[in-house]
Scaffold this motif. Structure first.
Motif, PDB file in Angstrom:
ATOM      1  N   SER A  56       0.833  -1.198   0.000  1.00  0.00           N
ATOM      2  CA  SER A  56       0.000   0.000   0.000  1.00  0.00           C
ATOM      3  C   SER A  56       0.869   1.250   0.000  1.00  0.00           C
ATOM      4  O   SER A  56       1.866   1.330   0.731  1.00  0.00           O
ATOM      5  N   GLU A  58       0.742   4.439   1.356  1.00  0.00           N
ATOM      6  CA  GLU A  58      -0.086   5.025   2.404  1.00  0.00           C
ATOM      7  C   GLU A  58      -0.225   6.540   2.242  1.00  0.00           C
ATOM      8  O   GLU A  58       0.598   7.204   1.607  1.00  0.00           O
ATOM      9  N   TYR A  59      -1.273   7.069   2.889  1.00  0.00           N
ATOM     10  CA  TYR A  59      -1.475   8.510   2.971  1.00  0.00           C
ATOM     11  C   TYR A  59      -0.790   9.004   4.246  1.00  0.00           C
ATOM     12  O   TYR A  59      -1.420   9.135   5.300  1.00  0.00           O
ATOM     13  N   ASP A  60       0.511   9.260   4.174  1.00  0.00           N
ATOM     14  CA  ASP A  60       1.291   9.663   5.334  1.00  0.00           C
ATOM     15  C   ASP A  60       1.294  11.182   5.479  1.00  0.00           C
ATOM     16  O   ASP A  60       1.787  11.909   4.601  1.00  0.00           O
ATOM     17  N   SER A  61       0.760  11.651   6.600  1.00  0.00           N
ATOM     18  CA  SER A  61       0.710  13.092   6.868  1.00  0.00           C
ATOM     19  C   SER A  61       1.994  13.564   7.538  1.00  0.00           C
ATOM     20  O   SER A  61       2.680  12.796   8.224  1.00  0.00           O
ATOM     21  N   ARG A  62       2.293  14.824   7.362  1.00  0.00           N
ATOM     22  CA  ARG A  62       3.422  15.444   8.022  1.00  0.00           C
ATOM     23  C   ARG A  62       2.943  16.189   9.264  1.00  0.00           C
ATOM     24  O   ARG A  62       1.798  16.647   9.321  1.00  0.00           O
ATOM     25  N   HIS A  98       0.615  14.839  -4.011  1.00  0.00           N
ATOM     26  CA  HIS A  98       0.526  15.039  -2.564  1.00  0.00           C
ATOM     27  C   HIS A  98       1.002  16.450  -2.250  1.00  0.00           C
ATOM     28  O   HIS A  98       2.167  16.783  -2.454  1.00  0.00           O
ATOM     29  N   SER A 100       1.429  19.231   0.757  1.00  0.00           N
ATOM     30  CA  SER A 100       1.522  19.327   2.211  1.00  0.00           C
ATOM     31  C   SER A 100       2.051  20.714   2.560  1.00  0.00           C
ATOM     32  O   SER A 100       3.225  21.025   2.307  1.00  0.00           O
ATOM     33  N   GLU A 105      -3.236  18.916   4.211  1.00  0.00           N
ATOM     34  CA  GLU A 105      -2.758  17.842   3.339  1.00  0.00           C
ATOM     35  C   GLU A 105      -3.797  17.578   2.245  1.00  0.00           C
ATOM     36  O   GLU A 105      -5.002  17.599   2.503  1.00  0.00           O
ATOM     37  N   TRP A 107      -4.266  14.842  -1.144  1.00  0.00           N
ATOM     38  CA  TRP A 107      -3.769  13.755  -1.997  1.00  0.00           C
ATOM     39  C   TRP A 107      -4.643  13.634  -3.241  1.00  0.00           C
ATOM     40  O   TRP A 107      -5.875  13.777  -3.171  1.00  0.00           O
ATOM     41  N   ASN A 229       8.987   5.726  -1.204  1.00  0.00           N
ATOM     42  CA  ASN A 229       9.119   6.905  -0.350  1.00  0.00           C
ATOM     43  C   ASN A 229       9.187   8.140  -1.237  1.00  0.00           C
ATOM     44  O   ASN A 229       9.985   8.192  -2.166  1.00  0.00           O
ATOM     45  N   GLU A 230       8.377   9.136  -0.931  1.00  0.00           N
ATOM     46  CA  GLU A 230       8.355  10.343  -1.755  1.00  0.00           C
ATOM     47  C   GLU A 230       9.681  11.087  -1.733  1.00  0.00           C
ATOM     48  O   GLU A 230       9.973  11.869  -2.637  1.00  0.00           O
TER      49      GLU A 230
END
Length: 388
Positions: A56, A58-62, A98, A100, A105, A107, A229-230
């Protein structure tokens, strides 16, 4: 050395098994189908299941402080372009974005799985439209300014589609509008995804070497790989594949009979001549005359209205009505040849030009005498000479 780690290209156009000879003088359309690894599939129990080995994204937030201090954007686009003769199409297959920043955020993830709604185009007998140029590009962009590239591309696609009412078939009348759509999308992708990584694959494939999918793999296949990884482009993970191929050849725009070697496929005949015979047997004059050439232009939207707008059309009908004997036969032959020339000048097939001539005759019984009295018209009618 893998020069394009974010994409791979596979050529399934087997030159030893080419079955594309029936394309000459026939129509086809572009077909794009996806093989996305993480797509849901149906298992033996009849329930939906995800593919094994999926990962997956993922929708990783900062953290809010990081967003407040530094705005960041990651965007990726994978698109395909196909150009052959007057046909020109750009298709964004995958767009990821994405944003941020201090506003929060956002997406964006858009996947075009199967793209089939493309106009027909004629593969000319002179070879000028028999070699498609297929182009794939991957663009990845990581910036510290929130431009909203992925969302903006989605808007650009919608605007381009809204401005261009797609035709059913590519003709001389629709070429420019179709090219304008392709240019607009190509420009949007180039401008919005222009600061970081670009990978491209180009190929020219001869339609004479095409073979149907039922006989095995066909077309060209490209795979898109995505960084896990972005912030790190190393060790990208496979997202999926897209296969670019073409529909089985069909002799006419007025009927969906095609030439297929697989007898199980619906509305297919094993040879081009049998497919033409099926078209001749089923088409009606009304369907042909009311076929819309330009969906957005009511003045010349149909075959009948387009021909009626030609300067020679009324003049020819007057000459036919006033002529007697050999003069009328000569006027008829000239009328028939003008119709054939006018339709083929639109970049439609000679077979469809014969169909239009027959439809004009059947649809105008009071103004056009028996065509069979003129040898030129009998020759011009071709396969439709004996249709009632």
């Amino acid at each position: 050395m893998d020069l394009t780690p974010l994409s791979t290209y596979e050529d399934h156009w087997d030159e030893r098994k080419g079955e594309g000879h029936n394309f000459s003088g026939s129509y086809t359309r572009l077909v794009i189908r996806s093989e996305i690894l993480a797509n849901a599939t149906t298992n033996e129990a009849g329930t939906s299941a995800q593919a094994d080995g999926r990962q997956s994204f993922e929708y990783d937030s900062r953290p809010w402080l990081a967003r407040a201090l530094i705005g960041k954007e990651f965007s990726a686009n994978f698109s395909a372009a196909v150009r052959v003769g007057s046909f020109d199409q750009v298709v964004p297959l995958l767009t990821i974005g994405h944003q941020s920043n201090s506003s929060g955020e956002k997406w964006t993830r858009q996947v075009y799985h199967d793209a089939l709604n493309f106009p027909l185009f004629l593969v000319k007998r002179d070879g000028s439209a028999s070699i498609p140029q297929i182009y794939f590009q991957v663009k990845l962009d990581k910036t510290y300014a929130s431009r909203g590239a992925a969302a903006a591309l989605g808007i650009a696609v919608q605007v381009a589609k809204a401005l261009v009412n797609p035709p059913l078939v590519m003709t001389r009348l629709t070429t420019e509008s179709a090219k304008n759509e392709a240019r607009a999308l190509d420009f949007a992708i180039s401008q919005l995804f222009s600061n970081s990584i670009t990978e491209e694959h180009w190929t020219d494939r001869d339609l004479r070497l095409w073979r149907p999918a039922k006989a095995g793999s066909s077309g060209v296949v490209v795979q898109f790989n995505m960084p896990a990884n972005e912030d790190d482009y190393k060790d990208p993970i496979r997202v999926g594949k897209w296969r670019i191929t073409f529909e089985e050849p069909r002799p006419s725009i007025f009927s969906d009979w095609r030439v297929c070697t697989d007898g199980v496929v619906m509305r297919c005949k094993p040879t081009l001549e049998k497919a033409k015979a099926a078209v001749v047997a089923e088409v009606s004059a009304g369907e042909i005359l009311n076929y819309r050439l330009i969906p957005s232009s009511p003045e010349t939207s149909s075959i009948e209205s387009y021909l009626g707008s030609r300067p020679w059309y009324t003049t020819s009908l007057v000459a036919i009505s006033r002529g007697r004997g050999d003069d009328q036969k000569s006027a008829l032959s000239s009328f028939c040849n003008n119709i054939i020339n006018e339709i083929t000048r639109l970049e439609l097939s000679a077979f469809d030009a014969q169909a239009v001539l027959w439809a004009i005759y059947k649809g105008s019984p009071d103004s056009i005498p028996e065509l069979k009295q003129a040898d030129g018209c009998v020759r011009a009618l071709g396969d439709f000479a004996h249709k009632a």
